[in-house]
Motif scaffolding. Structure first.
Motif, PDB file in Angstrom:
ATOM      1  N   LEU A  13       0.692  -0.949  -0.292  1.00  0.00           N
ATOM      2  CA  LEU A  13      -0.220   0.115   0.360  1.00  0.00           C
ATOM      3  C   LEU A  13       0.880   1.038  -0.627  1.00  0.00           C
ATOM      4  CD1 LEU A  13      -3.014  -0.638   2.268  1.00  0.00           C
ATOM      5  CD2 LEU A  13      -2.971  -0.910   0.132  1.00  0.00           C
ATOM      6  N   ASP A  14       2.006   1.245   0.998  1.00  0.00           N
ATOM      7  CA  ASP A  14       3.075   2.210   1.184  1.00  0.00           C
ATOM      8  C   ASP A  14       3.103   2.804  -0.706  1.00  0.00           C
ATOM      9  OD1 ASP A  14       3.580   3.709   2.866  1.00  0.00           O
ATOM     10  OD2 ASP A  14       4.663   2.528   4.460  1.00  0.00           O
ATOM     11  N   ALA A  15       3.197   1.827  -1.270  1.00  0.00           N
ATOM     12  CA  ALA A  15       5.184   2.353  -2.244  1.00  0.00           C
ATOM     13  C   ALA A  15       3.498   2.523  -3.490  1.00  0.00           C
ATOM     14  CB  ALA A  15       4.986   0.492  -3.058  1.00  0.00           C
ATOM     15  N   HIS A  16       1.711   1.725  -3.411  1.00  0.00           N
ATOM     16  CA  HIS A  16       1.201   2.192  -4.405  1.00  0.00           C
ATOM     17  C   HIS A  16       0.125   3.204  -3.898  1.00  0.00           C
ATOM     18  CE1 HIS A  16       1.599  -0.823  -6.753  1.00  0.00           C
ATOM     19  NE2 HIS A  16       2.920  -1.761  -6.091  1.00  0.00           N
ATOM     20  N   ALA A  17       0.646   4.241  -2.466  1.00  0.00           N
ATOM     21  CA  ALA A  17      -0.485   5.078  -1.945  1.00  0.00           C
ATOM     22  C   ALA A  17      -1.281   6.033  -3.276  1.00  0.00           C
ATOM     23  CB  ALA A  17       0.692   5.908  -1.169  1.00  0.00           C
ATOM     24  N   ASP A  18      -0.310   6.447  -4.010  1.00  0.00           N
ATOM     25  CA  ASP A  18      -0.485   7.034  -5.282  1.00  0.00           C
ATOM     26  C   ASP A  18      -1.576   7.043  -6.287  1.00  0.00           C
ATOM     27  OD1 ASP A  18       1.265   5.397  -6.460  1.00  0.00           O
ATOM     28  OD2 ASP A  18       1.879   6.804  -7.703  1.00  0.00           O
ATOM     29  N   GLU A  19      -2.195   5.906  -6.227  1.00  0.00           N
ATOM     30  CA  GLU A  19      -3.147   5.506  -6.770  1.00  0.00           C
ATOM     31  C   GLU A  19      -4.005   5.778  -6.043  1.00  0.00           C
ATOM     32  OE1 GLU A  19      -2.401   1.184  -8.806  1.00  0.00           O
ATOM     33  OE2 GLU A  19      -0.062   1.593  -8.649  1.00  0.00           O
ATOM     34  N   PHE A  20      -4.465   5.683  -4.887  1.00  0.00           N
ATOM     35  CA  PHE A  20      -5.463   6.053  -4.050  1.00  0.00           C
ATOM     36  C   PHE A  20      -6.041   7.161  -3.262  1.00  0.00           C
ATOM     37  CE2 PHE A  20      -3.496   3.505  -1.083  1.00  0.00           C
ATOM     38  CZ  PHE A  20      -3.088   2.791  -1.416  1.00  0.00           C
ATOM     39  N   ARG A  21      -7.087   6.490  -2.995  1.00  0.00           N
ATOM     40  CA  ARG A  21      -7.155   7.954  -1.936  1.00  0.00           C
ATOM     41  C   ARG A  21      -6.669   8.474  -0.885  1.00  0.00           C
ATOM     42  NH1 ARG A  21     -10.058   6.057   2.836  1.00  0.00           N
ATOM     43  NH2 ARG A  21     -10.162   3.857   2.289  1.00  0.00           N
ATOM     44  N   ALA A  22      -6.364   8.900   0.136  1.00  0.00           N
ATOM     45  CA  ALA A  22      -5.668   9.632   1.327  1.00  0.00           C
ATOM     46  C   ALA A  22      -6.816   8.055   1.797  1.00  0.00           C
ATOM     47  CB  ALA A  22      -5.715  10.781   1.934  1.00  0.00           C
ATOM     48  N   VAL A  23      -5.261   7.783   2.869  1.00  0.00           N
ATOM     49  CA  VAL A  23      -5.770   6.462   3.933  1.00  0.00           C
ATOM     50  C   VAL A  23      -4.678   6.680   5.418  1.00  0.00           C
ATOM     51  CG1 VAL A  23      -7.964   5.481   2.394  1.00  0.00           C
ATOM     52  CG2 VAL A  23      -5.225   4.718   2.342  1.00  0.00           C
ATOM     53  N   ASP A  24      -5.647   5.756   6.145  1.00  0.00           N
ATOM     54  CA  ASP A  24      -4.778   6.285   7.418  1.00  0.00           C
ATOM     55  C   ASP A  24      -4.698   4.170   7.008  1.00  0.00           C
ATOM     56  OD1 ASP A  24      -3.764   4.263   9.835  1.00  0.00           O
ATOM     57  OD2 ASP A  24      -5.423   5.745  11.031  1.00  0.00           O
ATOM     58  N   LEU A  25      -3.161   4.299   6.174  1.00  0.00           N
ATOM     59  CA  LEU A  25      -2.382   2.808   5.774  1.00  0.00           C
ATOM     60  C   LEU A  25      -2.660   2.137   6.799  1.00  0.00           C
ATOM     61  CD1 LEU A  25       1.009   3.270   4.038  1.00  0.00           C
ATOM     62  CD2 LEU A  25      -1.457   3.101   3.694  1.00  0.00           C
ATOM     63  N   GLU A  26      -2.367   2.113   8.880  1.00  0.00           N
ATOM     64  CA  GLU A  26      -2.722   1.177   9.331  1.00  0.00           C
ATOM     65  C   GLU A  26      -4.613   0.284   9.501  1.00  0.00           C
ATOM     66  OE1 GLU A  26      -1.200  -1.263  11.320  1.00  0.00           O
ATOM     67  OE2 GLU A  26       0.719   0.490  11.733  1.00  0.00           O
ATOM     68  N   LEU A  27      -5.158   1.390   9.386  1.00  0.00           N
ATOM     69  CA  LEU A  27      -6.437   0.898   9.033  1.00  0.00           C
ATOM     70  C   LEU A  27      -7.051   0.256   8.103  1.00  0.00           C
ATOM     71  CD1 LEU A  27      -8.822   1.110  10.904  1.00  0.00           C
ATOM     72  CD2 LEU A  27      -9.212   3.777   9.892  1.00  0.00           C
ATOM     73  N   ALA A  28      -6.542   1.067   6.709  1.00  0.00           N
ATOM     74  CA  ALA A  28      -6.740   0.175   5.660  1.00  0.00           C
ATOM     75  C   ALA A  28      -5.908  -1.208   5.644  1.00  0.00           C
ATOM     76  CB  ALA A  28      -5.864   1.078   4.049  1.00  0.00           C
ATOM     77  N   THR A  29      -4.818  -1.420   5.921  1.00  0.00           N
ATOM     78  CA  THR A  29      -4.315  -2.484   6.281  1.00  0.00           C
ATOM     79  C   THR A  29      -5.360  -3.904   6.891  1.00  0.00           C
ATOM     80  OG1 THR A  29      -1.612  -1.661   5.480  1.00  0.00           O
ATOM     81  CG2 THR A  29      -2.147  -3.880   6.634  1.00  0.00           C
ATOM     82  N   PHE A  30      -5.417  -3.020   8.299  1.00  0.00           N
ATOM     83  CA  PHE A  30      -6.170  -3.864   8.770  1.00  0.00           C
ATOM     84  C   PHE A  30      -8.008  -4.862   7.749  1.00  0.00           C
ATOM     85  CE2 PHE A  30     -10.370  -4.195  11.819  1.00  0.00           C
ATOM     86  CZ  PHE A  30      -9.816  -5.260  12.246  1.00  0.00           C
ATOM     87  N   VAL A  31      -8.384  -3.381   7.710  1.00  0.00           N
ATOM     88  CA  VAL A  31      -9.535  -3.414   6.808  1.00  0.00           C
ATOM     89  C   VAL A  31      -9.672  -4.127   5.680  1.00  0.00           C
ATOM     90  CG1 VAL A  31     -11.183  -2.579   5.321  1.00  0.00           C
ATOM     91  CG2 VAL A  31     -10.893  -1.494   7.473  1.00  0.00           C
ATOM     92  N   CYS A  32      -8.082  -4.316   4.783  1.00  0.00           N
ATOM     93  CA  CYS A  32      -8.528  -5.050   3.795  1.00  0.00           C
ATOM     94  C   CYS A  32      -7.224  -6.434   4.331  1.00  0.00           C
ATOM     95  CB  CYS A  32      -7.448  -4.566   2.380  1.00  0.00           C
ATOM     96  SG  CYS A  32      -7.275  -3.293   1.977  1.00  0.00           S
TER      97      CYS A  32
END
Lengths: 207, 207, 207, 207
Positions: free
Chosen positions: A148-167
């Motif tokens: 996610l970190d590496a592809h952050a530019d492909e999507f909206r701004a998110v809390d990475l921690e949280l997004a990882t958990f959700v995914c």
DNA sequence: GATGAATGAGGGTTCATTCAT
DNA sequence: TATGAATGAACCCTCATTCAT
């Protein structure tokens, strides 16, 4: 308070006959866990199935728990191999392709030894609450988060921690349930449809 | 095939001292399940914790399994009360509002008795694989599906069956994991954020 | 229908320490059956008397019933040895001499372990009604009937089946009762007199 | 040493409701003894079947053994009624007629409640070794011996004691076995033939 | 090393008996 | 007197673990 059983193997026994015995014991444990469940799994039965004496079993493993821990470790290692491989393969791919491959890989991973997976997932929790899902989870989290970190530019701004958990949590739950609870009841087309849906779920969430 | 232990209570004992004994037994069983796990839960310990003799235990429950079944039933009933209530409340709301309320309710539901929930979720498959989660799942599926059915015009055309599976499984996994695996580690704000994310996950999936 | 407990021994264990343990267990069972009766015979008591742990008991016998079955078998074998021997010895003798020897042998047989014999005769019907006395009876019947067959010319025409029943039942009852109910109360002369009377009973019946 | 349970009824309770309760308890005990065998017969089941509470049971009988003793007494009394009657009827008849009637009566006696008879005959012996057959035997012996005494001139000189033993034991064994071991397998004609044979056995023995 | 007989605490369950109501 | 909830010792059996051979 109950003395916590040792879970470290007794010897490393990495060569020759010893190694074969250890493998036979781990495999026997896995098969009996699947067939009889955790509490019906007895060391005597394991030894018998492995073709060695109980005495020998205790020469390599200090307790029943150590044996089970070895099974968990072996299984986890197999799963992590799949996870590591797919996340490496996918590192450079755009989100939609990456997620699809991830979901597919997750299904493959759950199919490695589904019955064993279920037993390990369901019946271990007394030994180190967190230890179970975690060995697996922690690394998976880290790897996925890195993606996610590496592809952050492909999507909206998110809390990475949280997004990882959700995914990670969603993909794991969907594929686990699909393979284990609906094993045999879901046709291959249905599985493909599920991959589509799961992919859509994650991709649109991230966008 | 192994003879399945009886799981029906022995007497109905709905008043007075009897009822108190039965309640004490069920509660003691729940607490011991949480503390020691299914396998280490013994009838003697249950009786002791409930403050009655083993004999009394067996006057009301024909087996250890019956006792556990009673715990499952009580807990399931509490969960289903939450689920039914929220799905009724939400019936007329648009998808985004409905999903948010659902997620919130799911978190509340998992907080009813989280430790017990974990044990029941993880260690029951022994007793009738399907029967456990399913009593809960089956009704939840049906209720949620009915909601989707009624609101089909608000989102893209989907296979309802599959969409229900994806939504229910994801919400369950996210809220379960949030409450149980991250209990105490997630602040209230983090929880609010999680609700936002889970809602977004589902809503965008459906659109 | 109640599940019938296994009655087959678990291991054959024919040498050394194992064999000694098995023998001690069978002997202990016999002694406790005699002292306490079938219902009060408990596996813990048997193990204690045999000087081994319950665990060992269950390594060789899968159930209490198996242990009792072993006792029955051992005792039956001893009795049948006497019966077979005497009927072979007697095959060529005329009826009066044959019957006298038979009666005498029957008394000897009942003296092998009279108290045990009583318990086994009285309390076994639990374990396969027919199987018990019958192993003994069936063979005894056949052997005795064969004798009658071979000597049919020495006495009146009779229904062989019926005559066998009358003779075997009477001799068994008289010798059993003499040894067990009047043990110690009948002098040796009285026993000799009894042999005379029993012989007369049977011989004149056949003539 | 185990405290021997009381076997005397607690009250005589000879009138009205009490008597009815006592009878119901005895009858229930008899039926359960037959259905389940001695050791599976529990006081709770007896009370339930008799339609009273356990508490009431213990108001009339101080122990399970007392209840069983009452069943034994009732059954013995019924048998002895037959025995007394036939021996009175037969007092003046010559040996051959008398014996035939006796044998027939013995078969009738065994048919009063054959299943109960078997249970009582087989499973009681721990409580007062002699007491069982004896209550019955002692009186039967006396009565039969009195008959022989009175008819001594009709046959050879014999030791009356011994002759009584031989006759009573043989008749009992033959009729018991015929009714219980061959119940249903012996036709009525076969039974008649058996009566002939048994009569011949005894009569010729005495002559 | 390997073996497998032996251990014994502990588990689920039953049932004769008591006693507060 | 009658009730039936409660008791708890005792029963059968399992299994992780040890240790003499």
């Amino acid at each position: 308070m109950a003395r916590k059983p040792l879970t470290k193997p007794r010897k490393h026994a990495s060569q020759g006959r010893s190694r074969a015995t250890v493998d036979a014991l781990i495999e026997a444990t896995a098969r009996i866990l699947v067939k009889d469940g955790f509490d019906k799994t007895s060391t005597n039965r394991i030894a018998e199935k492995a073709g060695v004496s109980v005495g020998s079993l205790y020469q390599y493993f200090p307790s029943k728990e150590a044996l089970v821990a070895a099974v968990v470790e072996r299984h986890t290692e197999e799963l992590m191999h799949v996870v590591r491989t797919v996340l490496a393969d996918v590192a450079k791919l755009p989100v939609d392709e990456a997620v699809r491959k991830l979901v597919t890989a997750a299904i493959h991973a759950h199919r490695i030894d589904p019955e064993l997976h279920r037993v390990l997932a369901e019946q271990m929790p007394r030994t180190g609450r967190a230890a179970n899902a975690d060995v697996l989870s922690v690394e998976t989290y880290a790897l996925f988060r890195a993606y996610l970190d590496a592809h952050a530019d492909e999507f909206r701004a998110v809390d990475l921690e949280l997004a990882t958990f959700v995914c990670v949590t969603s993909i794991e739950a969907l594929t686990h349930s699909a393979v284990l609870d609906y094993a045999g009841r879901l046709s291959e087309e249905a599985m493909d449809a599920l991959v589509d849906e799961a992919t859509r779920l994650i991709v649109r969430y991230l966008q």
